[in-house]
Write an enzyme that holds these catalytic residues in place. Sequence first.
Site, PDB file in Angstrom:
ATOM      1  N   ASP A 178     -14.298  14.975  16.200  1.00  0.00           N
ATOM      2  CA  ASP A 178     -14.386  15.756  14.854  1.00  0.00           C
ATOM      3  C   ASP A 178     -13.289  16.718  14.803  1.00  0.00           C
ATOM      4  O   ASP A 178     -13.003  17.370  16.052  1.00  0.00           O
ATOM      5  CB  ASP A 178     -15.736  16.205  14.372  1.00  0.00           C
ATOM      6  N   PHE A 201       0.073  11.121  11.236  1.00  0.00           N
ATOM      7  CA  PHE A 201      -0.679  10.962  10.074  1.00  0.00           C
ATOM      8  C   PHE A 201      -1.314  12.218   9.420  1.00  0.00           C
ATOM      9  O   PHE A 201      -0.748  13.325  10.248  1.00  0.00           O
ATOM     10  CB  PHE A 201      -1.770   9.982  10.659  1.00  0.00           C
ATOM     11  N   LYS A 219       3.610  14.937  21.069  1.00  0.00           N
ATOM     12  CA  LYS A 219       2.595  15.469  20.461  1.00  0.00           C
ATOM     13  C   LYS A 219       1.283  15.354  21.136  1.00  0.00           C
ATOM     14  O   LYS A 219       0.415  16.388  21.374  1.00  0.00           O
ATOM     15  CB  LYS A 219       2.238  14.482  19.190  1.00  0.00           C
TER      16      LYS A 219
HETATM   17  P1  IMP Z   1     -12.218  13.973  10.865  1.00  0.00           P
HETATM   18  O1  IMP Z   1     -11.962  14.501  12.080  1.00  0.00           O
HETATM   19  O2  IMP Z   1     -12.244  12.662  10.818  1.00  0.00           O
HETATM   20  O3  IMP Z   1     -13.263  14.810   9.792  1.00  0.00           O
HETATM   21  O4  IMP Z   1     -10.725  14.123  10.063  1.00  0.00           O
HETATM   22  C1  IMP Z   1     -10.195  15.335  10.020  1.00  0.00           C
HETATM   23  C2  IMP Z   1      -8.915  15.230   8.964  1.00  0.00           C
HETATM   24  O5  IMP Z   1      -7.959  16.243   9.865  1.00  0.00           O
HETATM   25  C3  IMP Z   1      -8.256  13.997   9.280  1.00  0.00           C
HETATM   26  O6  IMP Z   1      -8.541  13.027   8.202  1.00  0.00           O
HETATM   27  C4  IMP Z   1      -6.576  14.341   9.095  1.00  0.00           C
HETATM   28  O7  IMP Z   1      -6.392  14.557   7.773  1.00  0.00           O
HETATM   29  C5  IMP Z   1      -6.788  15.649   9.654  1.00  0.00           C
HETATM   30  N1  IMP Z   1      -6.262  15.688  11.045  1.00  0.00           N
HETATM   31  C6  IMP Z   1      -7.038  15.547  12.215  1.00  0.00           C
HETATM   32  N2  IMP Z   1      -6.387  15.472  13.475  1.00  0.00           N
HETATM   33  C7  IMP Z   1      -5.025  15.251  12.758  1.00  0.00           C
HETATM   34  C8  IMP Z   1      -3.796  15.091  13.458  1.00  0.00           C
HETATM   35  O8  IMP Z   1      -3.744  15.030  14.884  1.00  0.00           O
HETATM   36  N3  IMP Z   1      -2.629  15.216  12.888  1.00  0.00           N
HETATM   37  C9  IMP Z   1      -2.652  15.474  11.689  1.00  0.00           C
HETATM   38  N4  IMP Z   1      -3.901  15.732  10.995  1.00  0.00           N
HETATM   39  C10 IMP Z   1      -5.118  15.577  11.534  1.00  0.00           C
END
Ligand code: IMP
Length: 200
Positions: free
Chosen positions: A72, A154, A177
């Site tokens: 997460d 993304f 990255k």
């Molecule tokens: P979750 O971890 O599924 O709750 O998602 C968190 C959100 O953070 C994702 O949908 C992305 O919008 C954003 N996110 C997480 N990691 C990255 C990354 O490495 N780059 C850009 N956005 C990120």
Amino acid sequence: MIKLLIGSNNPDKAQEMQDILQAENLATILLPSAVQGFPAEIAETGATLEENAYIKAVTIFAATNHTCVADDSGLEVDALGGAPGVYTGRYAGENASYAENRTKLLSALKGVPPEQRTARFRAVICYHDDLRIAFAEGVCEGRIAESERGEGGFGYDCIFIPDGFDQTFAEMGAVEKHRISHRGRALQCFATLFSAYQSA
Ligand code: IMP
């Protein structure tokens, strides 16, 4: 060698996790190919990244009985008191697109000068096997750009500039990255833990 099940239904995150773990010489398997019909979404009901990563790992392990890693992640913006944090994926609403989330963030920071646009990405990995549950965390400090730049990556990549760089994540190659990103750091830390488990 054990194949680690990558517990994410977000294809962008799953791809990154797979690339990073493969670079650490760990074999992986993606969730959809492991479990046909597995629920597309696991509700992120936790109050913290740790809780959400734990919920995902426990749910996936219970459904598959397969050694897995779940992640997460969130973006903490200092000028917004740490928001969107645990709500990063749904900052502009439950089913918001990446673009809608970025637009909301850029407008929330409208007029905020560069030195006050500091932020960090945080990723928490939760590992689950027959014997143990373990966590690893990675943080990447940086700042929010004034506008979108770059085509790669993304989510918020095109508006996040990591410390020590002028480019956004979206302007860097994936390898660069992953070397410095929150997810890269968390998984590098996890890989060290995992190799200790393997030789225990
Ligand atoms: P979750 O971890 O599924 O709750 O998602 C968190 C959100 O953070 C994702 O949908 C992305 O919008 C954003 N996110 C997480 N990691 C990255 C990354 O490495 N780059 C850009 N956005 C990120």
